[in-house]
Design a protein around this motif. Structure first.
Motif, mmCIF file in Angstrom:
data_model
loop_
_atom_site.group_PDB
_atom_site.id
_atom_site.type_symbol
_atom_site.label_atom_id
_atom_site.label_comp_id
_atom_site.label_asym_id
_atom_site.label_seq_id
_atom_site.Cartn_x
_atom_site.Cartn_y
_atom_site.Cartn_z
ATOM 1 N N ALA A 22 -17.903 8.309 73.292
ATOM 2 C CA ALA A 22 -16.707 7.352 73.225
ATOM 3 C C ALA A 22 -15.381 8.234 72.895
ATOM 4 O O ALA A 22 -15.359 9.278 72.551
ATOM 5 N N HIS A 23 -14.326 7.406 73.246
ATOM 6 C CA HIS A 23 -13.050 8.042 72.694
ATOM 7 C C HIS A 23 -12.720 7.405 71.136
ATOM 8 O O HIS A 23 -12.920 6.494 71.214
ATOM 9 N N GLY A 24 -12.301 8.278 70.247
ATOM 10 C CA GLY A 24 -11.935 7.935 69.050
ATOM 11 C C GLY A 24 -10.789 6.986 68.930
ATOM 12 O O GLY A 24 -10.835 6.035 68.164
ATOM 13 N N ALA A 25 -10.221 7.083 69.994
ATOM 14 C CA ALA A 25 -8.675 5.911 70.079
ATOM 15 C C ALA A 25 -9.596 4.572 70.005
ATOM 16 O O ALA A 25 -9.006 3.635 69.556
ATOM 17 N N GLN A 26 -10.719 4.286 70.617
ATOM 18 C CA GLN A 26 -11.387 3.067 70.499
ATOM 19 C C GLN A 26 -11.340 2.395 69.197
ATOM 20 O O GLN A 26 -11.561 1.291 69.020
ATOM 21 N N PHE A 27 -11.366 3.364 68.350
ATOM 22 C CA PHE A 27 -11.488 3.156 66.786
ATOM 23 C C PHE A 27 -10.366 3.058 65.812
ATOM 24 O O PHE A 27 -10.306 3.012 64.652
ATOM 25 N N ALA A 28 -9.021 3.270 66.601
ATOM 26 C CA ALA A 28 -7.975 3.781 66.076
ATOM 27 C C ALA A 28 -7.635 2.337 64.921
ATOM 28 O O ALA A 28 -7.351 2.268 63.930
ATOM 29 N N SER A 29 -7.696 1.107 65.605
ATOM 30 C CA SER A 29 -7.216 0.133 64.903
ATOM 31 C C SER A 29 -7.952 -0.132 63.735
ATOM 32 O O SER A 29 -7.642 -0.564 62.570
#
Ligand SMILES: CC(=O)N[C@H]1[C@@H](OP(=O)(O)OP(=O)(O)OC[C@H]2O[C@@H](n3ccc(=O)[nH]c3=O)[C@H](O)[C@@H]2O)O[C@H](CO)[C@@H](O)[C@@H]1O[C@H](C)C(=O)N[C@@H](C)C(=O)N[C@H](CCC(=O)O)C(=O)O
Ligand SMILES: Nc1ncnc2c1ncn2[C@@H]1O[C@H](COP(=O)(O)OP(=O)(O)OP(=O)(O)O)[C@@H](O)[C@H]1O
Length: 524
Positions: free
Chosen positions: A62-69
């Motif tokens: 996954a890209h960590g950005a998916q979990f940023a929020s």
């Protein structure tokens, strides 16, 4: 209340302005960074504290950005990511915190954390240990020496993270870079003056120790493992060899018992010493002249001598309370790192190593007596480690050598037939069971072990496959043993769980074998 790594954070962090934190790595800058103060760094949305920066890494899954929020909701005050991550975030709902773009988020996570926590590693004596086998034992031996010398060490290794009275069983051998940095910072707050870090090849390749400079490191050996990730032994070697270069260390202790150590010594660009645990005639700075081990007294004794022209006659006696020839290599590495590498006194180091204890490595669950067989729990999980350990135990077994073993799922499948073959060549009775199947079919994992066993025993003579559970295998193996026999339970050491389909089931070989021994061979 049980403590986890999430609870280990320093309490007195001086906040760093975001712009200063990312200076030198940020590819852009923005006015909205002004006034943002950072108290720490994380790469995991499940492990965020108020005021930290979330580094969103492009991962394999996954890209960590998916979990940023999610990270922002948990308190993150900024996100550091790459171009893809930034694009992903700009197309999402408003995050409400600055997004800083860098070229390679994985590579900067540890250095950013070091900066955020005031570079704790630079204020401690730092020891690093690598090699396929023996890292944990060598780390504990170095820890024991540092403790004896009053250096108040902390340790990160497969078996334990220990900081003062806090002991945590870690998820992995080498934690994520920001986790290491913040635990070092916490250690400093608590008066630690040194740290021992077991460094896996993955940790080097995935930048978990990026930016750190060790005072001394050791390379123990290179054996068949992790080829699912590295594909060739050359790649695997190249990853580990980096630890022993000026990129990561000031000094190195190199074991030249295998071709990889010899190759490393030929290319090493920092001051180093070499040693051989196996060949007294080896071309090395230090060689082992005498060694012996005993399962009754639970010890290994070593006489080590310097071959240097400057100190030709000096010899050192080490007494190591973990039995087995492999521990000669480990003890000598720890001795040389802490004396030659850190300048500790030889007497203190020898006294420290004498008090070594390593959970789940050659742990004697019952000594041989009139009523009980010898039962040992060990962590051998590569063909070479299993071979050495079975040979050691064979020499000290008047009866049959019984082994309970399996191999991990979702990890290097190419070693499995060799693990099976080695067990069939060196033990009398084989109980084949599961370790951590993870997402693999356990039947398939055991099948690859059996493939190797069949090369030695086509009819699978004295091979029992236990398809129900590891507890049954341990119980039945111990039940079948007579007092002259030895039961070796290998592969999981002090792991606290068995992993099936992503679920961790509590399970520990030492606990299960102690229960079984009490039930089958009661002492009263
Ligand atoms: C093969 C490998 O090492 N993978 C590591 C790699 O995973 P990855 O690239 O697949 O990451 P990902 O799952 O795609 O996730 C991308 C990013 O999103 C983050 N994320 C993901 C999900 C979520 O809900 N929230 C979140 O923030 C992740 O933390 C990560 O930063 O990057 C991740 C973050 O840096 C690591 O956690 C992960 O280690 C996994 C868990 C692992 O099991 N590694 C083993 C093989 C390992 O490292 N073993 C060595 C060797 C042990 C030995 O010597 O025997 C060790 O040091 O333990
Ligand atoms: N120097 C060595 N050479 C070969 N085998 C070893 C050595 N030291 C220990 N072993 C064997 O390997 C097993 C694992 O040892 P240890 O936990 O110290 O290694 P490790 O490198 O930390 O392993 P991992 O990184 O997979 O946790 C031991 O239980 C023992 O059977």
């Amino acid at each position: 209340m049980s403590i986890s790594v999430k609870d280990l954070r320093p309490s007195n962090v001086t906040p760093v302005p975001l712009s200063a934190l990312v200076d030198g790595w940020a590819l852009n800058s923005s006015p909205d960074w002004n006034g943002v103060e950072v108290y720490g760094v994380t790469v995991d949305s499940h492990d965020v504290a108020e005021g930290e920066v979330f580094v969103a890494i492009p991962g394999a899954r996954a890209h960590g950005a998916q979990f940023a929020s999610k990270a922002v909701k948990a308190g993150a005050v900024a996100v550091v990511t790459d171009r893809d991550g930034a694009e992903l975030l700009s197309s999402e709902v408003e995050l409400g915190v600055p997004v800083v773009e860098v070229a390679d988020p994985r590579a900067v996570a540890a250095p950013l954390a070091a900066r955020a926590y005031g570079n704790p590693a630079e204020r401690m004596k730092l020891v690093g240990v690598t090699g396929t086998n023996g890292k944990t034992t060598t780390s504990f031996a170095s820890f024991a020496a540092l403790e004896q010398a009053g250096e108040n060490p902390l340790i990160f290794c497969t078996a334990e993270i220990r900081l003062g009275d806090v002991s945590i069983y870690p998820e992995r051998t080498t934690m994520e870079g920001p986790v290491i940095q913040r635990i070092l910072a916490l250690g400093l707050e608590q008066g630690c003056r040194s740290a021992v870090i077991e460094v896996s090849a993955h940790a080097i390749s995935l930048h978990r120790i990026q930016g750190m400079k060790f005072d001394v490191v050791t390379f123990l050996n290179l054996q068949h493992d992790h080829l699912d990730y590295y594909h060739t032994m050359d790649n695997y070697f190249a990853a580990k060899a980096r630890l022993c270069s000026s990129e990561f260390t000031r000094r190195a202790v190199i074991c030249v018992d295998d071709q990889w150590g010899q190759r490393l010594a030929a290319q090493c660009d920092v001051p180093f010493v070499t040693y051989s645990a196996y060949d007294p005639q080896a071309k090395a700075d230090w060689t082992v002249l005498e060694k012996s081990w005993d399962l009754d007294t639970i010890s290994t004794d070593v006489v080590l001598a310097s071959q240097s022209a400057a100190a030709p006659s000096s010899s050192v006696k080490l007494s190591v309370p973990v039995p087995g020839e492999v521990n000669v290599q480990n003890a000598v590495a720890a001795y040389l790192m802490t004396t030659w590498g850190l300048g500790l006194s030889a007497d203190q180091v020898i006294a420290g190593i004498k008090r070594l204890s390593v959970p789940g490595r050659m742990t004697i669950m019952s000594t041989r007596d009139q009523r009980r067989p010898l039962v040992i729990v060990d962590f051998a999980h590569t063909p070479e480690a299993l071979e050495s350990v079975l040979r050691t135990v064979r020499e000290l077994t008047p009866g049959r050598l019984i082994v309970v073993f399996g191999t991990d799922g979702d990890r290097d499948a190419s070693k499995r037939p060799d693990v099976g073959r080695v067990a069939a060549e060196n033990a009398d009775i084989l109980w084949v069971t599961d370790e951590n199947p993870r997402y693999e079919d356990p039947v398939q994992v055991r099948g690859q072990l059996l493939e190797g066993i069949r090369k030695v025993r086509p009819e699978l003579k004295d091979v029992i496959e236990v398809i129900t559970c590891r507890r049954d295998a341990i119980r039945e193996a111990i039940r079948s043993a007579q007092v002259a026999d030895t039961v070796m339970i290998t592969g999981k050491g002090n792991e606290h769980y068995q992993e099936f389909n992503g679920v961790m089931h509590p399970f520990e070989d030492t606990i299960v074998s102690a229960e079984v021994l009490d039930a089958i061979f009661p002492l009263d």
